[in-house]
Write a protein that holds these residues in place. Sequence first.
Motif, PDB file in Angstrom:
ATOM      1  N   UNK A 214       0.899  -1.207   0.027  1.00 53.11           N
ATOM      2  CA  UNK A 214       0.007  -0.062  -0.040  1.00 53.11           C
ATOM      3  C   UNK A 214       0.718   1.216  -0.013  1.00 53.11           C
ATOM      4  N   UNK A 215       2.088   1.158   0.765  1.00 56.31           N
ATOM      5  CA  UNK A 215       2.822   2.432   0.920  1.00 56.31           C
ATOM      6  C   UNK A 215       3.593   2.660  -0.377  1.00 56.31           C
ATOM      7  N   UNK A 216       3.821   1.452  -1.092  1.00 59.04           N
ATOM      8  CA  UNK A 216       4.326   1.420  -2.337  1.00 59.04           C
ATOM      9  C   UNK A 216       3.436   2.201  -3.509  1.00 59.04           C
ATOM     10  N   UNK A 217       2.204   1.540  -3.439  1.00 58.57           N
ATOM     11  CA  UNK A 217       1.398   2.147  -4.437  1.00 58.57           C
ATOM     12  C   UNK A 217       0.998   3.677  -4.386  1.00 58.57           C
ATOM     13  N   UNK A 218       1.087   4.191  -2.935  1.00 59.99           N
ATOM     14  CA  UNK A 218       0.844   5.702  -2.686  1.00 59.99           C
ATOM     15  C   UNK A 218       1.866   6.408  -3.503  1.00 59.99           C
ATOM     16  N   UNK A 219       2.931   5.828  -3.360  1.00 60.82           N
ATOM     17  CA  UNK A 219       4.462   6.662  -3.731  1.00 60.82           C
ATOM     18  C   UNK A 219       4.889   6.391  -4.949  1.00 60.82           C
TER      19      UNK A 219
END
Length: 454
Positions: free
Chosen positions: A102-107
């Motif tokens: 999730x953190x990856x997709x957001x960034x």
Amino acid sequence: MDLRGKRVLVMGLGLQGSGMASARYAAQQGAQVRVTDMGSPEVLAPSVRSLAGLPIEFILGEHREEDFLWAEIVIRNPGVPWTSPYIQLAQAHGAQIEMEIGLFFLACPGRIIGITGTRGKTTTTSLIYEILRASGAPTLIGGNVAGVETLSLLPHITPETLVVLELSSWQLEGLAPHKISPSVAVMTNIYPDHLNTYSGMEAYAEAKANIFRHQKAGDIAIFNYDNPWTRRFGAQAPAQSYYTSLERGGSFPRAEAESTQLTPFIFSDTPLAGRHNLENILLATTTARLLGIPDQIIAETVRRFHGVEHRLADVRKLNGVRYINDSTSTTPIAGQVALEAFKDPIVLIAGGNTKHLPLEQWPERIVERCREVILLSGSGTDELLPAIQRAAERAGRENPVRGVFNDYREAWDRAVQLAQPGDILLLSPGFTSFGMFLNEFDRGDKFVVYVQAL
């Protein structure tokens, strides 16, 4: 997501990359980071060493309630269920629950091509990656890929980068709270799996469905028409949707599902064994075509693609016996598909611990196709053993099982003794590996080392 100064607890360090990436990313973003894992310091030492020099506190060999009460954000490893009492405790006290993906997709500024499914997702992911890379496009691979820290890819990604991600059901749960899906979604198939974690097939399949649920109208989704679950999901997708069908020999837009006019299957000679791998190739080549890759590049890449480690991988041929490593076979359907990939006599090494999945036709296939069977002990083996006996009785054949072993080296020694020139000696366990090995990759690595030393 701004993590500066936040109290971040990483639950599940592990050995395969996700926990390490989360801890490293949070520390580099200026968070106060703790890592907690039930694994022993000795087992987790390689992961701890990889994070040396970062301001990270490790609590290993236990989970403590005080750490979950301390945390403002908990980043849970994909293997940690939502129902964990520690996750529930943290959530009840106001903590935000996140996952690495999730953190990856957001960034991530690049275009994400996501691949999921019960079987075939790693092979399909790897082939898509190789085709895109062969085209010259800037391409990276990550997600549920052993040894890859997906968050660590971020500094190398620009808006022009194509990011190919294998996504497990657990990882896809991490996208749901943010209502995000990849701009290109590929679903290989859905079969029973992880039913020891999910309440049933519907819950498991719905977790997978996060790969397309939040796509936009201009996004792309590709589904396997020959699998009932993925065919149904294809009808629900909000994106531009396409089907692939090995049975019909090609691919077609969802709106033309009844048409006989298909885009033909790009098929080159492939070193991959089994019908299931033709399904994987069809999905990968269709995805590449939709991304504008020329057919010649696609065909050349398929021809030289030798598959993925631990998935029906040829280890060596010795004294006329072909040794095959299929250690990532952790479900009965995977074990069944592996047997169906070969026509030569099989000496099978199977067994391990159960995920409480239906055995399907696997016992029948074992009796039909295996001359000799060696089983590794475990709770799954306890289910399989009587099922093989019943299948043998129904078929009027001898039970092929030659023993159940608590020591894997003794099991492999016995399998080698039984193998004859012209045989396939196949490690395809059909169950998980915990107890005897660290994980399925450790199981496969040990098998390869053993075979190479013969």
